[in-house]
Design a protein around this motif. Structure first.
Motif, PDB file in Angstrom:
ATOM      1  N   GLY A 166       0.825  -1.207   0.000  1.00 17.76           N
ATOM      2  CA  GLY A 166       0.000   0.000   0.000  1.00 17.76           C
ATOM      3  C   GLY A 166       0.859   1.257   0.000  1.00 17.76           C
ATOM      4  O   GLY A 166       0.545   2.242  -0.679  1.00 17.76           O
ATOM      5  N   ASN A 167       1.943   1.233   0.773  1.00 18.38           N
ATOM      6  CA  ASN A 167       2.849   2.392   0.779  1.00 18.38           C
ATOM      7  C   ASN A 167       3.425   2.630  -0.617  1.00 18.38           C
ATOM      8  O   ASN A 167       3.535   3.774  -1.070  1.00 18.38           O
ATOM      9  CB  ASN A 167       3.992   2.163   1.778  1.00 18.38           C
ATOM     10  N   ALA A 168       3.792   1.532  -1.272  1.00 16.84           N
ATOM     11  CA  ALA A 168       4.363   1.672  -2.619  1.00 16.84           C
ATOM     12  C   ALA A 168       3.327   2.255  -3.579  1.00 16.84           C
ATOM     13  O   ALA A 168       3.621   3.195  -4.337  1.00 16.84           O
ATOM     14  CB  ALA A 168       4.852   0.317  -3.118  1.00 16.84           C
ATOM     15  N   TRP A 178      -2.454  12.180  -8.087  1.00 22.74           N
ATOM     16  CA  TRP A 178      -3.806  11.622  -8.168  1.00 22.74           C
ATOM     17  C   TRP A 178      -4.381  11.403  -6.772  1.00 22.74           C
ATOM     18  O   TRP A 178      -3.653  11.098  -5.823  1.00 22.74           O
ATOM     19  CB  TRP A 178      -3.791  10.260  -8.897  1.00 22.74           C
ATOM     20  N   HIS A 179      -5.698  11.489  -6.720  1.00 22.35           N
ATOM     21  CA  HIS A 179      -6.370  11.229  -5.451  1.00 22.35           C
ATOM     22  C   HIS A 179      -6.134   9.804  -4.974  1.00 22.35           C
ATOM     23  O   HIS A 179      -6.165   8.863  -5.752  1.00 22.35           O
ATOM     24  CB  HIS A 179      -7.893  11.448  -5.611  1.00 22.35           C
ATOM     25  N   TRP A 180      -5.869   9.658  -3.685  1.00 23.22           N
ATOM     26  CA  TRP A 180      -5.908   8.345  -3.024  1.00 23.22           C
ATOM     27  C   TRP A 180      -6.251   8.587  -1.572  1.00 23.22           C
ATOM     28  O   TRP A 180      -6.088   9.700  -1.061  1.00 23.22           O
ATOM     29  CB  TRP A 180      -4.574   7.594  -3.153  1.00 23.22           C
ATOM     30  N   TRP A 181      -6.718   7.572  -0.907  1.00 23.56           N
ATOM     31  CA  TRP A 181      -7.072   7.706   0.511  1.00 23.56           C
ATOM     32  C   TRP A 181      -7.097   6.311   1.131  1.00 23.56           C
ATOM     33  O   TRP A 181      -7.486   5.346   0.443  1.00 23.56           O
ATOM     34  CB  TRP A 181      -8.459   8.351   0.654  1.00 23.56           C
ATOM     35  N   PRO A 182      -6.668   6.176   2.389  1.00 27.46           N
ATOM     36  CA  PRO A 182      -6.813   4.860   3.045  1.00 27.46           C
ATOM     37  C   PRO A 182      -8.285   4.436   3.042  1.00 27.46           C
ATOM     38  O   PRO A 182      -9.167   5.237   3.356  1.00 27.46           O
ATOM     39  CB  PRO A 182      -6.311   5.116   4.469  1.00 27.46           C
ATOM     40  N   SER A 183      -8.525   3.209   2.703  1.00 27.60           N
ATOM     41  CA  SER A 183      -9.905   2.727   2.545  1.00 27.60           C
ATOM     42  C   SER A 183     -10.656   2.682   3.867  1.00 27.60           C
ATOM     43  O   SER A 183     -10.080   2.362   4.907  1.00 27.60           O
ATOM     44  CB  SER A 183      -9.897   1.299   1.994  1.00 27.60           C
ATOM     45  N   ASP A 184     -11.943   2.982   3.805  1.00 32.16           N
ATOM     46  CA  ASP A 184     -12.833   2.557   4.880  1.00 32.16           C
ATOM     47  C   ASP A 184     -12.962   1.042   4.738  1.00 32.16           C
ATOM     48  O   ASP A 184     -13.235   0.533   3.640  1.00 32.16           O
ATOM     49  CB  ASP A 184     -14.227   3.187   4.728  1.00 32.16           C
ATOM     50  N   ARG A 324       0.266 -10.511   3.166  1.00 34.43           N
ATOM     51  CA  ARG A 324      -0.063 -10.339   4.578  1.00 34.43           C
ATOM     52  C   ARG A 324      -0.907  -9.088   4.749  1.00 34.43           C
ATOM     53  O   ARG A 324      -0.593  -8.041   4.199  1.00 34.43           O
ATOM     54  CB  ARG A 324       1.230 -10.251   5.388  1.00 34.43           C
ATOM     55  N   GLY A 325      -1.943  -9.214   5.532  1.00 33.38           N
ATOM     56  CA  GLY A 325      -2.850  -8.084   5.697  1.00 33.38           C
ATOM     57  C   GLY A 325      -4.116  -8.304   4.890  1.00 33.38           C
ATOM     58  O   GLY A 325      -4.160  -9.172   4.022  1.00 33.38           O
ATOM     59  N   PRO A 326      -5.153  -7.524   5.196  1.00 31.19           N
ATOM     60  CA  PRO A 326      -6.443  -7.680   4.494  1.00 31.19           C
ATOM     61  C   PRO A 326      -6.269  -7.456   2.993  1.00 31.19           C
ATOM     62  O   PRO A 326      -5.898  -6.363   2.578  1.00 31.19           O
ATOM     63  CB  PRO A 326      -7.310  -6.594   5.112  1.00 31.19           C
ATOM     64  N   MET A 327      -6.553  -8.485   2.219  1.00 27.12           N
ATOM     65  CA  MET A 327      -6.138  -8.448   0.810  1.00 27.12           C
ATOM     66  C   MET A 327      -6.799  -7.330   0.007  1.00 27.12           C
ATOM     67  O   MET A 327      -6.192  -6.786  -0.899  1.00 27.12           O
ATOM     68  CB  MET A 327      -6.346  -9.806   0.134  1.00 27.12           C
ATOM     69  N   GLY A 328      -8.023  -6.981   0.368  1.00 27.77           N
ATOM     70  CA  GLY A 328      -8.728  -5.985  -0.449  1.00 27.77           C
ATOM     71  C   GLY A 328      -8.853  -4.634   0.213  1.00 27.77           C
ATOM     72  O   GLY A 328      -9.617  -3.786  -0.257  1.00 27.77           O
ATOM     73  N   CYS A 329      -8.159  -4.430   1.305  1.00 28.34           N
ATOM     74  CA  CYS A 329      -8.357  -3.193   2.056  1.00 28.34           C
ATOM     75  C   CYS A 329      -7.034  -2.510   2.346  1.00 28.34           C
ATOM     76  O   CYS A 329      -6.322  -2.894   3.286  1.00 28.34           O
ATOM     77  CB  CYS A 329      -9.072  -3.484   3.376  1.00 28.34           C
ATOM     78  N   SER A 330      -6.695  -1.538   1.549  1.00 26.50           N
ATOM     79  CA  SER A 330      -5.601  -0.653   1.948  1.00 26.50           C
ATOM     80  C   SER A 330      -5.935   0.773   1.502  1.00 26.50           C
ATOM     81  O   SER A 330      -6.103   1.641   2.336  1.00 26.50           O
ATOM     82  CB  SER A 330      -4.241  -1.132   1.418  1.00 26.50           C
ATOM     83  N   LEU A 331      -6.083   0.996   0.198  1.00 20.83           N
ATOM     84  CA  LEU A 331      -6.408   2.355  -0.234  1.00 20.83           C
ATOM     85  C   LEU A 331      -7.330   2.325  -1.442  1.00 20.83           C
ATOM     86  O   LEU A 331      -7.443   1.321  -2.139  1.00 20.83           O
ATOM     87  CB  LEU A 331      -5.134   3.140  -0.554  1.00 20.83           C
ATOM     88  N   TRP A 332      -7.985   3.475  -1.660  1.00 21.24           N
ATOM     89  CA  TRP A 332      -8.810   3.640  -2.858  1.00 21.24           C
ATOM     90  C   TRP A 332      -8.448   4.939  -3.548  1.00 21.24           C
ATOM     91  O   TRP A 332      -7.778   5.793  -2.958  1.00 21.24           O
ATOM     92  CB  TRP A 332     -10.296   3.561  -2.531  1.00 21.24           C
ATOM     93  N   SER A 333      -8.905   5.075  -4.762  1.00 20.05           N
ATOM     94  CA  SER A 333      -8.713   6.330  -5.501  1.00 20.05           C
ATOM     95  C   SER A 333      -9.983   6.656  -6.276  1.00 20.05           C
ATOM     96  O   SER A 333     -10.567   5.788  -6.926  1.00 20.05           O
ATOM     97  CB  SER A 333      -7.552   6.213  -6.486  1.00 20.05           C
ATOM     98  N   HIS A 334     -10.372   7.924  -6.185  1.00 24.13           N
ATOM     99  CA  HIS A 334     -11.529   8.403  -6.956  1.00 24.13           C
ATOM    100  C   HIS A 334     -11.087   9.379  -8.045  1.00 24.13           C
ATOM    101  O   HIS A 334     -11.862  10.226  -8.470  1.00 24.13           O
ATOM    102  CB  HIS A 334     -12.549   9.075  -6.021  1.00 24.13           C
ATOM    103  N   GLU A 352      -9.210   0.230  -6.315  1.00 20.41           N
ATOM    104  CA  GLU A 352      -9.050  -0.375  -4.989  1.00 20.41           C
ATOM    105  C   GLU A 352      -7.723  -1.129  -5.029  1.00 20.41           C
ATOM    106  O   GLU A 352      -7.503  -1.956  -5.921  1.00 20.41           O
ATOM    107  CB  GLU A 352     -10.218  -1.340  -4.727  1.00 20.41           C
ATOM    108  N   ALA A 353      -6.841  -0.821  -4.111  1.00 16.93           N
ATOM    109  CA  ALA A 353      -5.544  -1.507  -4.086  1.00 16.93           C
ATOM    110  C   ALA A 353      -5.700  -2.887  -3.454  1.00 16.93           C
ATOM    111  O   ALA A 353      -6.444  -3.060  -2.492  1.00 16.93           O
ATOM    112  CB  ALA A 353      -4.549  -0.690  -3.291  1.00 16.93           C
ATOM    113  N   LEU A 354      -5.014  -3.852  -4.011  1.00 18.79           N
ATOM    114  CA  LEU A 354      -4.984  -5.192  -3.447  1.00 18.79           C
ATOM    115  C   LEU A 354      -3.571  -5.505  -2.975  1.00 18.79           C
ATOM    116  O   LEU A 354      -2.598  -5.065  -3.588  1.00 18.79           O
ATOM    117  CB  LEU A 354      -5.385  -6.242  -4.495  1.00 18.79           C
ATOM    118  N   ARG A 355      -3.501  -6.261  -1.910  1.00 19.67           N
ATOM    119  CA  ARG A 355      -2.172  -6.725  -1.485  1.00 19.67           C
ATOM    120  C   ARG A 355      -1.771  -7.892  -2.380  1.00 19.67           C
ATOM    121  O   ARG A 355      -2.495  -8.273  -3.293  1.00 19.67           O
ATOM    122  CB  ARG A 355      -2.219  -7.078  -0.011  1.00 19.67           C
ATOM    123  N   GLY A 356      -0.625  -8.474  -2.105  1.00 19.83           N
ATOM    124  CA  GLY A 356      -0.084  -9.473  -3.030  1.00 19.83           C
ATOM    125  C   GLY A 356      -0.786 -10.813  -2.959  1.00 19.83           C
ATOM    126  O   GLY A 356      -1.698 -11.031  -2.154  1.00 19.83           O
TER     127      GLY A 356
END
Lengths: 536, 150
Positions: A166-168, A178-184, A324-334, A352-356
């Motif tokens: 997610g940091n990357a 571009w817009h991004w934000w940590p996901s709800d 590692r970590g919730p696969m579908g929850c890190s950040l989103w972009s609108h 929606e960012a996905l982890r590996g």
């Protein structure tokens, strides 16, 4: 012999049925919920074993056609570009969801006004806002207040950590401006209401053994049951029955032993998702409702909307510890959410960012992508991929089209002999253009984030998680199935609270909005109980 | 007369075939055949009405081609020679590798020995879970700036 009549009968114990039942219990009426699936046990989820990825492709697949469990019904998808995903259990598809929890945005409720296409909703974001907030508290939502893409709201818990991947990705969005934000996320970043915090198991989409991911069997239902709501698992409704005057009077259902039973109710509430709800309405034909229940508009089963998904994956030189970590929850972009006609399509999409990927998925994805050969180079190629990928999905806004439908299959039936649904769905040209645009932009973002190679799947066929629009809401009985309070125009004691009533789809995951709608409908019934059927 | 078993049921042949798909590495990773996965992979394929017949036909072709070149068949051949035999059959059996891999990869990459070899603990995710890097503070500061501007 009929069961004891109840005041409110809810069909479906998933995201919307649970929220609705919990709320309506305050009305002082007896409440019963029937669900065709069982209660799940956290100790049975795949992440308890080494074979967690393999089980996720079988008995815990999100496709009912793959699982084929006793609780499932088959779906004919031969004429659909997207495959339907759902889970049948107490908790419904929240058992297997990723728990990414965006709300529809205010402009999602006014497509017609803003863009001259589709339709406007009869309600707006502001009407739902208190229910979004209530639902966030009930589910336990983690997030960061202040996203400029939304009206200000404060999630009850701090955001989940982005992790290396997610940091990357966030740095890539920053580079591009571009817009991004940590996901709800409906996943606990801290202990909350007796539930433990997330410990980053990874496979959220095969059930959360920790109980940190919100599924309604562990959020709404325990509280609803303490309020007196009954849940009957393993009970599949065959049809909704009607009185001589055409009002609903209950259901016929098969119990766990396969016995046909009758359940009478004063109010019947459908919470069976955008496939199950039209299926049940169409299976409920009577002389009063010869085209199916609540179908005088002819719109039951029409305007089916998915969210067509594209998956874009980057391969990075550095390790991202991605699975590692919730696969579908890190950040989103609108960034590309609003209509810009210069792009060649209307409306837009979110990222929606996905982890590996896990070890098995890395291998299977690598093979399909042509990046993982067999033979002597296999291990070198695998080492380059494993823990070195991060992905993004584009969730594109589908437009409502009457040609995309849920109908009854003339031959296919479930284990109880009830006609199964047939999905007819073709991807629109607008969606194709949107997906192509999203692939290009995601590739740009991944490259900015440091990816040395990218691979795109421009349409994920197996991504029909979001089932919407097949019993749409509206003020005009000729162009909608339910009114602005979720009440069927034709049958005043029949309510629908699931994704079927969406008028438009937005470009984000729908569950937060589905549950807010369910709470809003329940509240509306409570407030108007004395006059609910006045014009019947 | 002894009936020849189906290629998927020929354990020695299947071990050799799986070792060609995922051979042992010079480091810590075993070959897929040596891990004893052949019977479970064969069983899964035989239960798959779509991939099973395709893979059986391809495997049968590889076994016959190998037997024509070496008296002991594929299992008697050097890996390089075996790989050439397999490669030659892919033109007429293009789904052979994909079909095998569909069931071999899950079996191989969830095996404790392989997990350790790729740097993963050989345990289920639950109950210990994993650690995750925190969110980069600099990124959060940029969000705060954006929020102020909005």
């Amino acid at each position: 012999m009929p069961d004891e009549p109840v005041g409110v009968l809810v069909i479906g114990a998933g995201a919307s049925g649970a929220a609705f039942a919990w709320s309506i219990a305050e009305a002082g009426m007896s409440v019963l919920c029937l669900d065709q699936g069982p209660w799940m046990k956290q100790r049975d989820y795949p992440s308890n074993g080494l074979d967690w990825e393999e089980r996720g492709m079988g008995e815990f697949s999100s496709s009912p056609n793959v699982r084929g469990l006793p609780a499932d019904y088959p779906v004919n998808e031969d004429e659909s570009d997207i495959s339907t995903q759902m889970f049948n259990a107490v908790g419904g598809s929240t058992i297997l969801w990723a728990a990414h929890f965006p709300r529809l945005t205010p402009r999602d409720f006014r497509m017609k006004s803003d863009d001259g296409i589709g339709a406007d909703w009869p309600i707006d974001y502001e009407t739902l806002e208190p229910y979004f907030a209530l639902n966030d508290r009930m589910m336990g939502v983690s997030g960061l207040a202040g996203d400029p893409a939304y009206p200000y709201h404060e999630p009850p818990l701090p955001p989940l950590p982005l992790g290396a991947s997610g940091n990357a990705l966030a740095s890539g969005f920053e580079k591009l401006g571009w817009h991004w934000w940590p996901s709800d996320s409906a996943i606990l970043s801290q202990e909350y209401e007796g539930r433990e915090a997330c410990i980053n198991l990874g496979p959220c989409i095969t059930g959360c053994a920790q109980g940190a991911k919100a599924s309604t069997d562990i959020t709404y239902w325990p509280v609803a049951q303490r309020k007196g709501v009954q849940v009957r698992a393993g009970c599949r409704v065959r049809e909704i029955t009607v009185r001589e005057d055409g009002m609903a009077d209950g259901v016929l259902y098969y119990d766990e032993e396969g016995q046909l039973r009758e359940q009478k109710a004063e109010i019947v509430v459908l919470a069976c998702n955008g496939i199950g709800t039209p299926r049940l309405l169409l299976n409920s034909k009577s002389k009063q409702h010869p085209d199916g229940l609540a179908n005088s508009s002819g719109l039951v089963g029409k305007n089916l909307m998915f969210h067509p998904y594209a998956l874009i994956t980057g391969v990075f030189d550095e390790s991202l510890h991605g699975r590692r970590g919730p696969m579908g929850c890190s950040l989103w972009s609108h960034e590309f959410y609003k209509t810009d006609r210069s792009r060649g399509f209307v409306r837009g999409y979110s990222f929606e960012a996905l982890r590996g990927f896990g070890p098995v998925q890395t291998a299977l994805w690598g093979m399909i992508a042509g990046l993982l050969p067999w033979g002597e180079d296999h291990h070198r190629a695998y080492a380059r991929l494993y823990d070195h990928t991060a992905s993004m999905v584009a969730i594109t806004e589908d437009l409502p089209e009457e040609t995309n439908t849920v109908t009854l299959d003339p031959e296919l039936k479930d284990a109880n002999g009830i006609p199964a649904p047939k999905v007819t769905y073709r991807l629109s040209e607008n969606s194709r253009k949107m997906l192509a645009h999203a692939v290009e932009r995601a590739t740009e973002a991944l490259t900015a984030a440091g990816a040395v190679e990218t691979v795109a799947e421009p349409l994920l066929r197996g991504a029909g998680w979001h089932l919407m629009g097949t019993a749409r809401m509206g003020r005009d009985p000729k162009t909608s199935v339910v009114n602005e309070r979720g009440q069927a125009h034709d049958v005043k004691n029949l309510f629908i609270v699931d994704g079927s009533i969406f008028v438009t789809a937005g470009g984000v995951n729908p569950t937060s909005t589905i549950q807010a709608l369910a709470l809003y409908v329940a509240d509306s019934i409570k407030k108007n109980i004395a006059t609910l059927f006045d014009d019947a | 007369m002894t009936e020849t078993p189906a290629a998927l049921n020929d354990d020695d042949f299947m071990k050799a075939l799986l070792d060609l798909v995922i051979p042992p590495s010079a480091g810590a990773l075993p070959g897929a055949g040596a891990l004893g996965l052949s019977s479970s992979v064969a069983k899964a394929l035989q239960a798959d009405p779509d991939l099973g017949p395709l893979v059986e036909a391809g495997a049968q072709a590889v076994r016959e081609a190998a037997s024509s070149q070496h008296p002991e068949g594929l299992q008697g051949m050097a890996p390089e020679a075996g790989a050439k035999v397999l490669e030659a059959q892919l033109a007429t059996h293009p789904l052979l590798i994909m079909g095998i891999s569909r069931y071999l990869f899950p079996a191989y990459y969830q095996h404790p020995q392989v997990l350790e070899g790729i740097g993963e603990p050989s345990r289920p995710p639950f109950p210990k879970g994993f650690g995750v890097e925190p969110t980069d503070e600099e990124l959060l500061e940029k969000l705060q700036e954006r929020r102020k501007k909005a």
